[in-house]
Enzyme design. Structure first.
Site, PDB file in Angstrom:
ATOM      1  N   HIS A 107       8.593 -34.758  11.378  1.00 29.27           N
ATOM      2  CA  HIS A 107       7.546 -34.133  10.562  1.00 29.27           C
ATOM      3  C   HIS A 107       8.037 -33.891   9.132  1.00 29.27           C
ATOM      4  O   HIS A 107       7.365 -34.261   8.160  1.00 29.27           O
ATOM      5  CB  HIS A 107       7.124 -32.810  11.201  1.00 29.27           C
ATOM      6  CG  HIS A 107       6.142 -32.026  10.379  1.00 29.27           C
ATOM      7  ND1 HIS A 107       4.790 -32.042  10.624  1.00 29.27           N
ATOM      8  CD2 HIS A 107       6.316 -31.203   9.303  1.00 29.27           C
ATOM      9  CE1 HIS A 107       4.175 -31.269   9.741  1.00 29.27           C
ATOM     10  NE2 HIS A 107       5.088 -30.743   8.925  1.00 29.27           N
ATOM     11  N   GLU A 108       9.217 -33.278   8.993  1.00 23.57           N
ATOM     12  CA  GLU A 108       9.711 -32.939   7.654  1.00 23.57           C
ATOM     13  C   GLU A 108      10.028 -34.186   6.838  1.00 23.57           C
ATOM     14  O   GLU A 108       9.815 -34.217   5.620  1.00 23.57           O
ATOM     15  CB  GLU A 108      10.941 -32.040   7.758  1.00 23.57           C
ATOM     16  CG  GLU A 108      10.694 -30.703   8.448  1.00 23.57           C
ATOM     17  CD  GLU A 108       9.582 -29.889   7.814  1.00 23.57           C
ATOM     18  OE1 GLU A 108       9.350 -30.025   6.591  1.00 23.57           O
ATOM     19  OE2 GLU A 108       8.928 -29.115   8.541  1.00 23.57           O
ATOM     20  N   HIS A 133       7.096 -35.340   4.986  1.00 31.66           N
ATOM     21  CA  HIS A 133       6.925 -34.686   3.682  1.00 31.66           C
ATOM     22  C   HIS A 133       7.846 -35.316   2.636  1.00 31.66           C
ATOM     23  O   HIS A 133       7.444 -35.537   1.490  1.00 31.66           O
ATOM     24  CB  HIS A 133       7.238 -33.195   3.793  1.00 31.66           C
ATOM     25  CG  HIS A 133       6.216 -32.397   4.534  1.00 31.66           C
ATOM     26  ND1 HIS A 133       4.862 -32.546   4.337  1.00 31.66           N
ATOM     27  CD2 HIS A 133       6.357 -31.426   5.482  1.00 31.66           C
ATOM     28  CE1 HIS A 133       4.205 -31.705   5.124  1.00 31.66           C
ATOM     29  NE2 HIS A 133       5.088 -31.013   5.830  1.00 31.66           N
ATOM     30  N   HIS A 162       0.192 -32.247   4.988  1.00 33.38           N
ATOM     31  CA  HIS A 162      -0.215 -31.965   6.359  1.00 33.38           C
ATOM     32  C   HIS A 162      -1.517 -32.679   6.711  1.00 33.38           C
ATOM     33  O   HIS A 162      -2.377 -32.889   5.856  1.00 33.38           O
ATOM     34  CB  HIS A 162      -0.375 -30.461   6.568  1.00 33.38           C
ATOM     35  CG  HIS A 162       0.934 -29.749   6.684  1.00 33.38           C
ATOM     36  ND1 HIS A 162       1.143 -28.476   6.209  1.00 33.38           N
ATOM     37  CD2 HIS A 162       2.120 -30.151   7.214  1.00 33.38           C
ATOM     38  CE1 HIS A 162       2.394 -28.116   6.450  1.00 33.38           C
ATOM     39  NE2 HIS A 162       3.004 -29.118   7.055  1.00 33.38           N
TER      40      HIS A 162
END
Length: 559
Positions: free
Chosen positions: A222-223, A226, A232
């Site tokens: 997930h990170e 980014h 998101h």
């Protein structure tokens, strides 16, 4: 007692569930959804956030990204969701909460202007929850999820120099403006390109292939999303959804994640057949993405200005571009950003810049100057140098800096320098630069007050470190800007042994005592001249006093 009374009255008027914590909800919406908490008095009950359009709008945004019914009401489900562990990054900017395009829920922030990225996991022991090998394998797998579906490739490095993405585990305050909050709550956060760093909250209990604790592979994937430029997603099942719902044995990127990353970098590189006359075989070769034409910091022959900003980063300007470095002199990316993108309203080819004590940054070009704060140009600018401000300062400056020895602002132009105090150039200035500033060349291109209490001066492709304690250039200078600030080496072995900053030190380079020249406070200068300037640091002035007092005692004893 005002807050409880206000809450009781609001509950009575609106018939809301008084077990719901509006203060907690306000802080959550402020952090993640852009809500601004209003200042209320008992006479402004009707302006309570629960009754305000801005609160309802932010609440709907939160509900959309949480994948729960978009009601605009702070009910039990919404409150419970706010308390779930999640990513520390705020949610995206799409405000159309009820009429979203259901085929596209991902959002993008920025991108890298290259497809091969490097990463480095910082620390000798990453986290005590898992051994280093398991952490490295999990991180490698997380990167692989993204490279398998896009044109991106990733390479692990074993040093932080010239690395795109730096990852580390930390607790509470850890050097940025987003401290962690202990177990639960925020699990990790990451920065968009072209910073890209990833920080994991080491107060979490990280696990792999277990329903207990927090799954590192899922959080890392997930990170990294980014770090690659994705915001998101409002699809609850997507990897880029903001909330963590526990270990998933069948974890994988979802169509929304794949569409998002491909919108930035394209799909896996296509291949085209290439025929040769020496064989009848069809040989496939990879079609490479065209390389954008950007200036290479390793090839710069000079810079325009070098300054610190309120956010703790340092910026190097050249022409229409700039590069950003952190406080450890780590270049965030060799791909520059256009000045017009990072500092809207500021022209190219800046003459000089420095950060004022108020944390505002001032830029100078020709006969004009600009003031920026938090990356935003302040109203009423640009203004005229010497007429609207900075009285006595000349046009077409070479450099501007705050001197570490006395915290006074200085400007340079050619072989002249100007001392600026009390909103004007001090009397009897300008003076000859090379008469006082020993070892520095005239006409420096830029000057910088750095976090290690030294001043740095830049001329052409070289720089000088000026020591306030000795009031002279340190031994071994000038040095190459490209090597020492931009880390321009073909390999780690080619780098000088002291090129990296010690993790527990503020200095730009490591050095031994033998690297320094012996302190000679009055070499080739009149002590009265230096005292009049007030240029020596307090420590150096104390040393002078001790030397003079000791000399007087010895004189009396001998004679």
């Amino acid at each position: 007692m005002k807050a409880p009374l206000l809450g009781f009255i609001v509950c009575a008027i609106t018939l809301v569930n008084c077990s719901i914590d509006y203060n907690e909800a306000e802080k959550f919406l402020e952090k993640y959804e852009g809500f601004k908490i209003p200042k209320l008095s008992p006479n402004e009950i009707q302006k309570h956030p629960s009754l305000q359009p801005s609160f309802i709008k932010a609440l709907k945004k939160m509900q959309k990204y949480a994948g729960i019914p978009i009601t605009g009401k702070l009910d039990d489900l919404t409150m419970e969701t706010m308390r779930k562990p999640r990513c520390g990054n705020p949610d995206g900017e799409n405000e159309d909460h009820e009429n979203d395009n259901k085929e596209k829920r991902y959002a993008v922030a920025s991108k890298w202007y290259k497809t091969h990225l490097t990463y480095y996991i910082k620390g000798s022991t990453y986290t005590y929850d898992l051994d280093n090998k398991k952490v490295e394998e999990a991180v490698a797998q997380a990167f692989k999820y993204w490279s398998d579906v896009s044109a991106l490739t990733f390479e692990r490095r074993y040093s932080s120099y010239n690395v795109d993405i730096i990852m580390y585990f930390a607790k509470k305050s850890h050097g940025d403006s987003n401290p962690f909050d202990g177990p639960g709550g925020v699990l990790a956060h990451a920065y968009f390109p072209t910073n890209g760093d990833v920080h994991f909250d080491d107060d979490e209990a990280y696990t792999l292939r277990s329903y207990a604790g927090t799954n590192l592979l899922q959080i890392a994937t997930h990170e990294i999303g980014h770090s690659l430029g994705l915001q998101h997603s409002s699809i609850k099942s997507a990897v880029m959804a903001p909330y963590y719902y526990g270990y998933s044995p069948n974890f994988a990127l979802q169509p929304d994640d794949i569409n998002g990353i491909r919108s930035l970098y394209g799909s896996n590189r296509p291949t085209t057949p290439v025929y040769t006359s020496s064989t009848t075989k069809t040989v496939k070769s990879t079609v490479k993405t065209p390389v954008n034409s950007y200036p290479d910091p390793c090839s710069l022959t000079s810079i325009d200005t070098f300054f610190e900003s309120k956010n703790g980063f340092f910026y190097v300007f050249k022409g229409e571009y700039y590069w950003k470095l952190n406080r450890y002199a780590d270049l965030q990316s060799k791909i520059p950003t256009k000045i017009s993108d990072g500092f809207p309203g500021l022209p190219n080819d800046i003459d000089a810049a420095f950060m004022w004590f108020s944390k505002s940054t001032y830029f100078f070009k020709g006969d004009l100057y600009w003031r920026f704060r938090d990356g935003v140009m302040q109203s009423g600018f640009p203004r005229r140098i010497g007429k609207d401000g900075f009285r006595g300062v000349p046009n077409n400056l070479d450099s501007a800096f705050v001197y570490k020895g006395n915290n006074v602002i200085y400007f340079t132009k050619g072989n002249l320098y100007y001392r600026y105090e009390n909103f004007r150039v001090k009397d009897n200035y300008p003076k000859q630069f090379d008469r006082i500033w020993e070892g520095l060349p005239a006409g420096v291109d830029a000057a910088l007050a750095y976090v290690n209490e030294y001043n740095y001066f830049f001329k052409g492709s070289q720089y000088y470190r000026f020591n306030p304690s000795t009031f002279s250039v340190d031994k071994g200078y000038p040095k190459s800007i490209a090597q020492w600030w931009f880390r321009c080496y073909d390999s780690v072995q080619d780098a000088p042994s002291d090129v990296r900053v010690a993790e527990d030190s503020d200095s730009t380079e490591r050095e031994t005592e033998n690297d320094r020249e012996p302190i000679n406070l009055v070499e080739n200068k009149s002590l009265s001249e230096i005292d009049e300037e007030g240029l020596l640091s307090n420590a150096a002035t104390l040393k002078i006093s001790i030397i003079m007092a000791t000399s007087l005692v010895v004189f009396k004893l001998l004679f």
